[in-house]
Design an enzyme around this catalytic site. Structure first.
Site, PDB file in Angstrom:
ATOM      1  CB  THR B 162      -0.973   0.019   1.193  1.00  0.00           C
ATOM      2  OG1 THR B 162      -0.246  -0.077   2.411  1.00  0.00           O
ATOM      3  CG2 THR B 162      -1.959  -1.135   1.091  1.00  0.00           C
ATOM      4  CE  LYS B 188       0.417  -3.354   3.391  1.00  0.00           C
ATOM      5  NZ  LYS B 188      -0.354  -2.418   4.294  1.00  0.00           N
ATOM      6  CB  THR B 199       2.098  -5.850  12.921  1.00  0.00           C
ATOM      7  OG1 THR B 199       1.633  -4.573  12.482  1.00  0.00           O
ATOM      8  CG2 THR B 199       3.439  -6.097  12.279  1.00  0.00           C
ATOM      9  CG  ASN B 403       0.069   8.854   7.744  1.00  0.00           C
ATOM     10  OD1 ASN B 403      -0.600   7.959   7.251  1.00  0.00           O
ATOM     11  ND2 ASN B 403       1.303   8.684   8.178  1.00  0.00           N
ATOM     12  CB  SER B 408      -6.533  13.927  -0.541  1.00  0.00           C
ATOM     13  OG  SER B 408      -6.903  14.142   0.796  1.00  0.00           O
TER      14      SER B 408
END
Lengths: 408, 408
Positions: B162, B188, B199, B403, B408
């Site tokens: 990501t 990842k 995690t 972040n 957006s």
């Protein structure tokens, strides 16, 4: 550092007009502890009969002045009291030398003011781990005692600033048994804000009389609802100190009076929120309201988890209604929650309920809401009646800029 | 977002050469779940006889795929298994619709691969709270099954990224009872990293055979020493999943073998550290070693308090040897500490001991040390024999940039 930063966009319009509190006098001076060209020491001297209460950081690495204050709180109130605070150096993690500095300052203040050494309280705020050049403070004691004046509270507020971009003051007046009673306080704090008892440096004065032990209880109770409900960066200071002095000059005993407690709560909450408004780099003031938790304690854990989440705080900085991060913060908090019973509101906008986004939710509404400077994020956990409200700010580039080179 | 960011300066030189693991095949495809012009789905299919172990986030707001995987872990291993992962959408906090997506994907994968539906595991990573357009994934299933190949593990690693700036892989080979056994894994993770169990997404494969229940215990134990010892930003994902598949193709049972456990530990630690090296905005890789704590648990609390402190992390970003903030973080952690027994080292430099700065400490030495890209901060609490080591990165402007506008 102080003065170099632009004033927070969340700052109040100006420093409030504070009432003169009978029975206490203030002075400030330039001692050059670290900063140049500004005041950095304040002295407050209270008349005999003043009750003094205090709450302090629970950090295991408390500073020498904090340890000294804790040992002295609760002592007899018939001989007056004094508070000396310097900025620029925290006198924390300074070993034996730190204790010697505190002892030297207390002895000199006692000698200069006539207050017994056991009633002289000190605090230091600034860099940790460097010896406090206390001789520079002692050299200004005559100036300080000579300047003591009842109305010099704003000067005191300015002298204790570090990375603060504005001085913080608040006041209230209340009538008790037909007599006017005043409460006025000052605070400093901007970073390293995540109180675990009191936070930062806060000094509040009232001309009401108040029983010493009852004053201590009242202060602790109200701290849990004010200063212990704010966070800027989840970091807890080694120096946090909050003191409340009741001089009795108004000639009325306010012990146990509900109107007094309410007025005091208002002053404490205002000062606590001003600290958040001066959070390092802050551009948004955010209230996090959690309801429906299994207990009040659980509600506060959830609220603080949201308020301290870097991902929530950066989303707020970016004006992004990223409510998924609120879900994440509830999920990680450790307090009881059920994904499918959560309700989330941004202001009046119902964002999510029953485990998913609300059918009426329109992102453009939330995006418009996020452009505001004062935001309310409300989460109902859907499990019980526990509630808590905390206050925080966003996490911005300016926070990084301030803290990546604070000492440079 | 992925691809738009420069590769982390802490990234390894390149993706490692991974051994082919007998008994498992991989494929990746572009499904257009959210990202365009890159792969975003990976499929792994394991032969009958494969033992599958898994650890997952403890978040109270776990995603639908995590809940589904947790229900399936521990099932019979005689019919093979499959793992399908998409990036771009976390299918978390998506209510009933989220469960339907998981069911639809599992049914389709079962039908396309012949693996029973109860042995199809899925994961989704990306934005929280938006419905997963699972039809786009189903439309690519034929492509995926047609492309399955034993050596396609790097493609799988790329498809699950990501905000990662580099794909993460690690491998080890070990001889057991005279037979060569291989272990290879991919991961990842970049932000929302503060594991409370596993995690992020991590998939590890070995051709060793291993008893199912014993594999689960081994994985949980090693997770506590690897993935549960890293943090980027203290935020815990709703989707964290770590799965370990032992196919048995090497025809040797490694159950209980210490050399296997050690090799697996190495692969897990390497992958965990690569996640930190790709921490959002990271420019420094930091190892925090705590010794002398009252217990191992206390040591980890101190270490994580230091590793998660925004003020410590911004000081590191600013290359400022601000060890006072390390003292602060120990003090606030809640675990036992005595200010006057702390010893702090930056690399080989003795910074502080006995409650104060070391007499030999020279700030210019520490400032030079802080310019390094790989830093070790060691704290001895001076109370007992408890120890813990954790890994983290600095907190920089780039973390805020990533972040504040991820969506957006």
């Amino acid at each position: 550092m102080a003065g170099a930063l632009p004033v927070s966009p969340l700052a109040p319009a100006g420093f409030p007009e504070l009432p003169v509190i009978g029975g206490v006098r203030f002075a400030a001076a330039e001692a050059g502890v670290r900063y140049k060209g500004r005041t950095d020491v304040m002295l407050a001297v209270m008349d005999p009969g003043t009750s003094v209460a205090g709450v302090f950081t629970r950090s295991a690495t408390r500073s020498a002045p904090v340890l000294d204050c804790q040992a002295k709180i609760g002592g007899a109130s018939d001989s007056g009291a004094a508070i000396l605070v310097n900025s620029g150096n925290a006198n924390a993690f300074t070993g034996r030398y730190g204790e010697e500095s505190v002892a030297a300052i207390c002895a000199a203040v006692a000698s200069a003011t006539g207050v017994p050494q056991g009633r002289v309280f000190t605090a230091s705020t600034g860099v940790i781990g460097e010896p406090l050049p206390h001789d520079r403070i002692l050299a200004r004691l005559d100036t300080l005692t000579g300047a003591l004046a009842p109305g010099a509270m704003e000067q005191a507020a300015r002298a204790i600033m570090t990375t603060d971009t504005f001085p913080k003051g608040s006041a209230a007046q209340v009538e008790i048994k037909g007599r006017a009673v005043s409460i006025a306080g000052i605070a400093k704090g901007s970073g390293m804000i995540a109180p675990d008892m009191a936070t930062m440096l806060v000094y509040i004065f009232t001309d009401a009389g108040y029983d010493q032990a009852a004053l201590q209880s009242l202060l602790a109770e109200l701290t849990d609802r004010t200063f212990n409900c704010i966070t800027v960066d989840s970091d807890t200071s080694t120096s946090d100190s909050l003191m409340l002095c009741a001089t009795g000059a108004a000639d009325v005993d306010a012990t146990g009076n509900p109107a007094f407690a309410e007025a005091l709560h208002g002053v404490m909450l205002d000062l606590a929120q001003q600290v958040v408004r001066d959070g390092e780099g802050a551009t948004k003031f955010v209230e996090i309201r959690v309801t429906g938790a299994a207990s009040d304690a659980d509600a506060k854990i959830h609220a603080m988890s949201i308020a301290n989440s870097p991902l929530v705080k950066t989303a707020i900085a970016g004006e992004d209604p990223n409510w998924g991060r609120v879900v994440m913060a509830v999920g990680k908090s450790g307090a009881a929650a059920d994904r499918d019973r959560l309700t989330i509101r941004f202001g009046d906008i119902l964002v999510a309920e029953n485990g998913w986004v609300s059918p009426d939710y329109r992102e453009e509404d939330a995006a418009r809401f996020m452009k505001g400077q004062e935001l309310v994020i409300a989460v109902d956990i859907g499990l019980g009646a526990g509630a808590a409200t905390v206050w925080t700010c966003d996490l911005t580039h300016q926070y990084i800029a301030i803290n990546a080179d604070y000492r440079s």
